[in-house]
Enzyme design. Structure first.
Site, PDB file in Angstrom:
ATOM      1  N   GLY A 158       0.979  -1.300  -0.028  1.00 30.52           N
ATOM      2  CA  GLY A 158       0.119  -0.014   0.038  1.00 30.52           C
ATOM      3  C   GLY A 158       0.727   1.066   0.093  1.00 30.52           C
ATOM      4  O   GLY A 158       1.729   1.261  -0.797  1.00 30.52           O
ATOM      5  N   GLY A 159       0.457   2.110   1.136  1.00 28.26           N
ATOM      6  CA  GLY A 159       1.218   3.410   1.072  1.00 28.26           C
ATOM      7  C   GLY A 159       2.884   3.209   1.308  1.00 28.26           C
ATOM      8  O   GLY A 159       3.537   3.972   0.644  1.00 28.26           O
ATOM      9  N   GLY A 192      13.238  10.892 -36.126  1.00 29.50           N
ATOM     10  CA  GLY A 192      13.037  11.719 -34.765  1.00 29.50           C
ATOM     11  C   GLY A 192      13.767  11.273 -33.660  1.00 29.50           C
ATOM     12  O   GLY A 192      13.968  12.273 -32.778  1.00 29.50           O
ATOM     13  N   ALA A 193      14.301  10.073 -33.760  1.00 27.82           N
ATOM     14  CA  ALA A 193      15.060   9.722 -32.616  1.00 27.82           C
ATOM     15  C   ALA A 193      16.602  10.651 -32.370  1.00 27.82           C
ATOM     16  O   ALA A 193      17.015  10.972 -31.374  1.00 27.82           O
ATOM     17  CB  ALA A 193      15.773   8.211 -32.558  1.00 27.82           C
TER      18      ALA A 193
HETATM   19  C1  HXC Z   1      -1.230  -3.638  11.288  1.00 29.68           C
HETATM   20  C2  HXC Z   1      -0.146  -5.297  10.568  1.00 29.68           C
HETATM   21  C3  HXC Z   1      -0.367  -5.030   9.316  1.00 29.68           C
HETATM   22  C4  HXC Z   1      -1.114  -3.896   9.090  1.00 29.68           C
HETATM   23  C5  HXC Z   1       0.692  -6.754   8.968  1.00 29.68           C
HETATM   24  N1  HXC Z   1       0.638  -6.626  10.590  1.00 29.68           N
HETATM   25  N2  HXC Z   1       0.122  -6.016   8.306  1.00 29.68           N
HETATM   26  N3  HXC Z   1      -0.306  -4.665  11.740  1.00 29.68           N
HETATM   27  N4  HXC Z   1      -1.652  -3.115   9.991  1.00 29.68           N
HETATM   28  N5  HXC Z   1      -1.259  -3.284   7.717  1.00 29.68           N
HETATM   29  C6  HXC Z   1       1.152  -7.194  11.769  1.00 29.68           C
HETATM   30  C7  HXC Z   1       0.603  -8.625  11.794  1.00 29.68           C
HETATM   31  O1  HXC Z   1      -0.541  -8.772  12.284  1.00 29.68           O
HETATM   32  C8  HXC Z   1       2.064  -9.417  12.405  1.00 29.68           C
HETATM   33  O2  HXC Z   1       1.542  -9.040  13.923  1.00 29.68           O
HETATM   34  C9  HXC Z   1       2.887  -8.652  11.752  1.00 29.68           C
HETATM   35  O3  HXC Z   1       2.578  -7.111  11.565  1.00 29.68           O
HETATM   36  C10 HXC Z   1       3.654  -9.240  10.844  1.00 29.68           C
HETATM   37  O4  HXC Z   1       2.852  -9.541   9.934  1.00 29.68           O
HETATM   38  P1  HXC Z   1       2.946 -11.001   9.020  1.00 29.68           P
HETATM   39  O5  HXC Z   1       1.779 -11.083   8.241  1.00 29.68           O
HETATM   40  O6  HXC Z   1       3.133 -11.965  10.187  1.00 29.68           O
HETATM   41  O7  HXC Z   1       4.041 -10.700   8.348  1.00 29.68           O
HETATM   42  P2  HXC Z   1       4.496 -11.508   6.865  1.00 29.68           P
HETATM   43  O8  HXC Z   1       3.708 -12.838   6.703  1.00 29.68           O
HETATM   44  O9  HXC Z   1       6.057 -11.319   6.502  1.00 29.68           O
HETATM   45  O10 HXC Z   1       3.526 -10.658   5.923  1.00 29.68           O
HETATM   46  C11 HXC Z   1       3.790  -9.136   5.855  1.00 29.68           C
HETATM   47  C12 HXC Z   1       2.709  -8.492   4.860  1.00 29.68           C
HETATM   48  C13 HXC Z   1       1.360  -8.960   5.258  1.00 29.68           C
HETATM   49  C14 HXC Z   1       2.895  -9.080   3.457  1.00 29.68           C
HETATM   50  C15 HXC Z   1       2.836  -7.009   4.855  1.00 29.68           C
HETATM   51  O11 HXC Z   1       1.527  -8.531   6.646  1.00 29.68           O
HETATM   52  C16 HXC Z   1       0.396  -8.224   4.552  1.00 29.68           C
HETATM   53  O12 HXC Z   1      -0.071  -8.499   3.610  1.00 29.68           O
HETATM   54  N6  HXC Z   1      -0.218  -6.999   5.552  1.00 29.68           N
HETATM   55  C17 HXC Z   1      -1.451  -6.454   4.987  1.00 29.68           C
HETATM   56  C18 HXC Z   1      -0.789  -5.139   4.158  1.00 29.68           C
HETATM   57  C19 HXC Z   1      -1.753  -4.152   3.669  1.00 29.68           C
HETATM   58  O13 HXC Z   1      -2.789  -4.638   3.184  1.00 29.68           O
HETATM   59  N7  HXC Z   1      -1.768  -3.147   4.299  1.00 29.68           N
HETATM   60  C20 HXC Z   1      -2.823  -1.915   3.952  1.00 29.68           C
HETATM   61  C21 HXC Z   1      -2.464  -1.347   2.584  1.00 29.68           C
HETATM   62  S1  HXC Z   1      -3.509  -0.082   2.572  1.00 29.68           S
HETATM   63  P3  HXC Z   1       2.030  -9.975  14.972  1.00 29.68           P
HETATM   64  O14 HXC Z   1       1.671  -9.500  16.427  1.00 29.68           O
HETATM   65  O15 HXC Z   1       1.329 -11.333  14.708  1.00 29.68           O
HETATM   66  O16 HXC Z   1       3.573 -10.254  15.073  1.00 29.68           O
HETATM   67  C22 HXC Z   1      -2.671   1.338   2.468  1.00 29.68           C
HETATM   68  C23 HXC Z   1      -3.131   2.859   2.407  1.00 29.68           C
HETATM   69  C24 HXC Z   1      -2.499   3.955   1.691  1.00 29.68           C
HETATM   70  O17 HXC Z   1      -1.327   1.182   2.881  1.00 29.68           O
HETATM   71  C25 HXC Z   1      -2.558   3.449   0.134  1.00 29.68           C
HETATM   72  C26 HXC Z   1      -2.039   4.264  -0.718  1.00 29.68           C
HETATM   73  C27 HXC Z   1      -2.040   4.094  -1.913  1.00 29.68           C
END
Ligand code: HXC
Length: 536
Positions: free
Chosen positions: A191-192, A426-427
């Site tokens: 995401g962000g 053109g290039a």
């Molecule tokens: C809060 C989060 C989190 C999130 C992960 N965690 N994503 N906590 N907010 N967005 C936490 C998990 O619960 C976990 O906590 C720890 O971080 C590690 O995550 P894992 O999933 O165990 O790690 P991994 O397997 O390495 O995977 C990482 C990941 C996955 C690929 C980033 O976690 C994921 O897909 N997360 C969601 C990503 C997402 O959709 N984000 C929002 C995007 S929207 P614990 O306590 O268990 O250790 C955005 C808005 C802006 O960003 C967009 C602008 C264009």
């Protein structure tokens, strides 16, 4: 103030001061209470980070900066969010380490996501820390480097997290072209955490440990049914060879951070400063005798343009941007006579050096970047034209090729063109010809500059004569040769002032050094306007 030790992510001890004893014990009580409730990631979290082959945020900062130069800002910050158990877990730093330090004794600002804290996700306090450090970097006129290892918006903080990203994006754009902004991707960035880097000047990515995507594999599968791994979706090779999102790719974090330091050494701290000079001792008048051998005279024979970059750059050192993407054009930072330059060169080894959509975008971005930071442009031309075909036309080569034209036409830094072997159509115009504002243009003697190659030209212009001839093949050959003799040599352009001189290839480096020196105090400006409207 310097804190680069992971152990210090737990609540730091109150400073030793000469405060009265009764007040001291109250401070100690408060500290103990906070420590038990709010301690940061423990050893297990660090072990998990290391087990993934990743350094921690503080280890990264230490590897990036000059020794003992880091000064942390808001190391004691915590989030104020409630709900979903967040109120019971308020670690210091809130998952991002921010501060400033030095690279080669020059100030830079840094923020580094700490994946051990909520997956490096961004909530309100985390975002405000980044906002502060971005504002400080802009005020101080120093580069901003982000070490990204975060999961994007913190899900539990909802819209405040989204708004936090908005604040980062708007600051990225505000600082664009003012201070260098460098993003280093060192973990799964969603995401962000992927979009902010896309707004910065340079993206570095490390294989195996880093990915960038807008929505992760789980969401992709839920929405489209497509099962894909993290790396297949947005790994280092995807972004450095296919999407063009990452400009630099590395196998190892430390090697990557070393290259970030090299890049910083080539850039000014801000757009008001001149790029840093560093004399390597390589003589400016070093001859390039090997160039005559390296570049074949026949216009269609391939060679590696990188050998030419090796020859002209100080000590043969240069840093290629987007080395594995759009290889038909090369873009590299180098030094000539100690002064940084941006080299743009066609690469005959790929697609015969023709310009296509990706090459136009790559070079346009590089030209804009150099122009923003006052880095002179040296364009080495050996181009057969734009890549023909329905694929390119339908995908918009007209619009994308125009980006490169737009970038060159609006660049006000010193601009020097050297045509090595051929420049068609053109290039030729686009690759920084005199007609679009190059300050000085040189050509090698064996050169062909024309609307197109002699064979194609003769077939069109002399079609009737060839058809009517007794021996059409002989007529075609004669007329082709006549066209080449009369029009396709550098003196045709030199006589008309379209190139400034025909030079000996062996003197290319010396000629460039002297010309760039002459242009060092160049003053040029565009008419006043809110901004132009580039063909984005
Ligand atoms: C809060 C989060 C989190 C999130 C992960 N965690 N994503 N906590 N907010 N967005 C936490 C998990 O619960 C976990 O906590 C720890 O971080 C590690 O995550 P894992 O999933 O165990 O790690 P991994 O397997 O390495 O995977 C990482 C990941 C996955 C690929 C980033 O976690 C994921 O897909 N997360 C969601 C990503 C997402 O959709 N984000 C929002 C995007 S929207 P614990 O306590 O268990 O250790 C955005 C808005 C802006 O960003 C967009 C602008 C264009």
């Amino acid at each position: 103030m310097t804190r680069v030790n992971d152990a210090q992510d737990s609540t730091p001890a109150p400073p030793e001061t000469s405060i009265p004893q009764d007040m001291r014990s109250r401070v100690d009580q408060l500290h103990e209470k906070r420590r038990t409730v709010h301690d940061g990631p423990g050893e297990k979290a660090t072990e998990r980070q290391h087990a993934k082959g990743k350094l921690t945020a503080r280890e990264r900062i230490e590897a990036l900066l000059d020794a003992d130069s880091f000064v942390e800002v808001e190391g004691l910050r915590r989030h104020r969010a409630t709900g979903f158990g967040l109120e019971r877990n308020r670690p210091h730093t809130d998952g991002v380490i921010t501060g400033w330090g030095k690279i080669d004794d020059r100030t830079v600002f840094v923020y580094a996501h700490d994946f051990r804290v909520f997956g490096g996700s961004l909530g309100e306090s985390h975002a405000q820390k980044i906002h502060k450090i971005m504002d400080m970097a802009e005020t101080a006129g120093a580069p901003l480097i982000s070490l990204n290892d975060g999961a994007g918006a913190r899900i539990q903080e909802g819209v405040t997290a989204l708004a936090g990203y908005g604040g980062i994006f708007s600051r990225n754009v505000r600082a664009s072209g003012v201070i260098p902004q460098i993003s280093v991707m060192l973990g799964p960035c969603a995401g962000g955490a992927a979009y902010s880097p896309a707004l910065t000047d340079f993206v570095f990515i490390v294989r195996d440990i880093s990915q960038m995507f807008i929505t992760g594999p789980e969401v992709v599968e839920a929405v489209t049914g497509e099962a894909v791994t993290h790396d297949e979706l947005g790994g280092a090779d995807v972004h450095s060879t296919r999407s063009g999102v990452a400009a630099f790719v590395h196998d190892d974090e430390r090697e990557c951070l070393e290259d970030v330091r090299y890049l910083v050494s080539l850039l000014p701290s801000n757009n008001q400063e001149t790029p840093p000079v560093s004399d390597s001792g390589d003589p400016a008048d070093r001859r390039n005798d090997s160039l005559t051998e390296l570049v074949p005279a026949e216009p269609n024979r391939s060679y590696d343009m990188r050998a030419v970059l090796d020859e002209v750059a100080d000590d043969g050192d240069y840093l290629e941007v987007h080395q594995h993407w759009a290889n038909n054009v090369l873009c590299a930072f180098a030094r000539i006579d100690g002064h940084p330059v941006g080299l743009i060169a066609n690469q005959p080894q790929t697609l015969a050096g023709a310009l296509d959509i990706n090459a136009s975008e790559k070079a346009a971005r590089f030209v804009h970047t150099c122009d923003a930071f006052g880095i002179p442009l040296v364009t080495l031309v050996d181009v057969p034209g734009f890549l023909p075909g329905t694929d390119q036309e339908h995908q918009g080569i007209i619009r994308h090729g125009a980006k490169l034209l737009y970038a060159y036409c609006s660049a006000s830094v010193p601009r020097v063109q050297v045509i090595l072997r051929k420049a068609y159509g053109g290039a030729y115009i686009v690759m920084d010809s005199r007609s679009i504002g190059a300050d000085v243009s040189f050509t090698w003697p064996s050169n062909e500059i024309a609307v197109m190659g002699a064979d194609g030209a003769a077939n069109i212009v002399f079609r009737k004569e060839i058809a009517a001839a007794e021996d059409p093949e002989q007529a075609r050959a004669d007329l082709t040769e006549q066209y080449r003799e009369e029009l396709m040599h550098p003196y045709y352009a030199a006589e008309r002032g379209l190139v400034d001189d025909v030079i000996d290839p062996a003197e290319t480096r010396h000629v460039l050094a002297r010309t760039l020196e002459m242009l060092r105090r160049k003053k040029a400006s565009l008419p006043h306007r809110r901004h132009g409207i580039p063909p984005m």
